[in-house]
Each structure stands twice: as structure tokens, then as C-alpha cells.
Design an enzyme around this catalytic site. Sequence first.
Site, mmCIF file in Angstrom:
data_model
loop_
_atom_site.group_PDB
_atom_site.id
_atom_site.type_symbol
_atom_site.label_atom_id
_atom_site.label_comp_id
_atom_site.label_asym_id
_atom_site.label_seq_id
_atom_site.Cartn_x
_atom_site.Cartn_y
_atom_site.Cartn_z
ATOM 1 N N LYS A 59 10.477 6.409 -1.285
ATOM 2 C CA LYS A 59 11.313 7.073 -0.290
ATOM 3 C C LYS A 59 12.381 6.109 0.212
ATOM 4 O O LYS A 59 12.144 4.913 0.329
ATOM 5 C CB LYS A 59 10.456 7.551 0.881
ATOM 6 N N TYR A 82 -6.010 6.325 6.989
ATOM 7 C CA TYR A 82 -7.071 6.097 6.009
ATOM 8 C C TYR A 82 -8.254 5.341 6.610
ATOM 9 O O TYR A 82 -9.366 5.449 6.109
ATOM 10 C CB TYR A 82 -6.509 5.364 4.791
ATOM 11 N N ARG A 131 -3.808 10.455 -4.341
ATOM 12 C CA ARG A 131 -3.228 9.347 -3.564
ATOM 13 C C ARG A 131 -4.121 9.011 -2.377
ATOM 14 O O ARG A 131 -4.421 7.842 -2.109
ATOM 15 C CB ARG A 131 -1.832 9.760 -3.105
ATOM 16 N N HIS A 188 4.399 2.852 2.378
ATOM 17 C CA HIS A 188 4.611 3.395 3.717
ATOM 18 C C HIS A 188 5.567 2.504 4.498
ATOM 19 O O HIS A 188 5.420 1.281 4.508
ATOM 20 C CB HIS A 188 3.286 3.475 4.486
ATOM 21 N N ARG A 215 3.247 8.563 -5.308
ATOM 22 C CA ARG A 215 3.557 9.958 -5.012
ATOM 23 C C ARG A 215 3.938 10.678 -6.308
ATOM 24 O O ARG A 215 4.376 10.061 -7.278
ATOM 25 C CB ARG A 215 4.713 10.053 -4.020
ATOM 26 N N HIS A 253 -1.383 14.595 -4.228
ATOM 27 C CA HIS A 253 -1.503 13.858 -2.977
ATOM 28 C C HIS A 253 -2.967 13.574 -2.650
ATOM 29 O O HIS A 253 -3.292 12.579 -2.010
ATOM 30 C CB HIS A 253 -0.845 14.632 -1.836
#
Length: 319
Positions: free
Chosen positions: A194, A300, A268, A291, A170, A265
Site C-alpha cells: 500500500k 493479532y 494472511r 503495516h 495481500r 485475507h
Amino acid sequence: MVTSRTAQMRAALPPALAEPLDAWVEHLDSGRDLSPHTVRAYTGDVVSLLDHLVRRGGARITDLDLAALRSWLALGRTRGDGRSTTARRAASARSFTAHLRRTGLTGEDIGLRLASPRAHRTLPDVLTADQARAVAETPRPVAEDAGPEAGALALRDALVVDLLYATGIRVGELVGLDVDDVDHGRRLLRVLGKGRKERSVPYGVPAEQALRRWLDAGRPVLSRSGSGPALLLGVRGGRIDPREVRRVVHAATAAVPGAPELGPHGLRHSAATHVLEGGADLRSVQELLGHASLATTQIYTHVTVERLRAVHATAHPRA
């Protein structure tokens, strides 16, 4: 920054509503590792909810009931809120009501009974593998009479694009990288994602070459006494700003004929799609992208299927 309208509504709340709101915002700031953007969005949503409650005649936190939650969401829909916005506003409200129940301010978590639409999951634009290669390999122009800083910035910009596509990280993770987060021997980045979760992300030979060029001939030119350990620097020597990264990526993708103009993004998304198309399993891609849920990574698989269908529709004689 909180909007002036939100600030005005928050200041006008009675203390019996403002105090639980302040306690919840402090909980978001300190206890959940949410991004500042998410905290601002959630806060704005709940300020709007409590303002709506006051307009309905409510003055205490116990006046907040399921009917008030539903009418607030319905009002937003009549004003043009889409499914994604409505889903986020419902999530904000549920976070607030759960906190009220945990802290003993209410006897029931009314948000548990609040239904909301699921946000549409749109398929992201992605580069083809050839387009991605062209974006990464197109030289950044430097005027002949430009000084050494221009050349250093060109090396930095090339590295920004190379690393984003090579790793799928990210933009916030890229900006947060320090020099010591790079393991050149094993070609790994130590990334803080994150929720402050750390992971190791591999990168390839071209990105390693771009890293070496930047560290040898680019970063020393831009580095200042206050630069600290930041891997990527801005023109004034501080840590590069996410807005500058977005500008660099948009310019790089726009320079390739036929390629969609993407931001970080988009690189990504492209990296994840190409890794899956190359035969990687979904859980490996989940780990690569950081994730928390496999369900997030599964979008995806839809991207690759849609691309396959598009190729079939244009190439098969009986499509």
C-alpha cells in the site's frame, strides 16, 4: 464502478458543489496512492453528503457546516449504517473538508470538529497450524483425461495458497508479483504494498519448491505472447485476477475437514497469528505484513490471547 444512484446524484449537483467535488476526487486519484475501491467509496460518501446539503437548502460549498455533517451522519444511522460504515463516511467527509481548507475554498476545516464512532475491530477467523499445513499440502485434483493446462493450473493454485500463507502478503500484492520479484537464492519476494511502499518478504522451502514446479512445468504451458513478466497467470495467459485467487483459496480451505472456509485475507491472518505464536516480536510481524502502524498489527495479539483462552476453557479442569 460507481452505482447509478451515485452517478445520478453527482450529475444533479449544482456547479458550485460539483467543481470542488471533482477537484477533490482528482486529488484522491493522483496524490494519495489510494486503491480504486477506496476512491469509489469515498467519492460515493461525499456525493451523498453534498446531495444531503442540497436537500437542506445549500447551494455553495461555504454552506457546508458542522450541523450539515452531523445531520448527514445521523440520517445514515437511521437508515441502518453500522459503526464501521459511519466511521468510514466520517473519514470521507474529513478528507473532503481538509481539501477544501487546503485549496482555500473554505476558511476553516469544519471536519476537525466532527466526531464519529470507532469501528469495531472483530477478531478474524484463522486456521490452526495443522489446518494450514493440510490446506497447503492437499493435492489439487486433476482429471486423468485433462489436458496440460489443467495440470498447469493445479500447480499454480498450489503456489497461490503456499505463497499467501508462507508470506502473509495481500492478494493485491500477490497478483502484482513479476517473475523478477523472486529472489530464489535468498528466498525473498520483492513486494509493492500500500502507498507503493516496497518491502522484502521471506518465504520457506515448501513455497520455493512450489515456485520451482510452477516455473518449470506450469507457467510455460499457460504463457502467451502477451503474458509479460507476471509471475502468476490466468487460463488465458494474462496476469491472474484477484477474483480467481479468492476462488482458489476458498476451495482449498473448504476441502480440509474442520477448517474454516477462508479467503486470501484469512491466510494472511493465519500466517501472522502463527508467526506471533512461534515467538516473533510485534515489530517484525509489522514489517512482514507491511503495516504502516503498529496498532494495526496489535490485533493479532488479541487473536492469540483469545485462542489461548479458548484452549484453557476446554482443557483446564477448573476453567
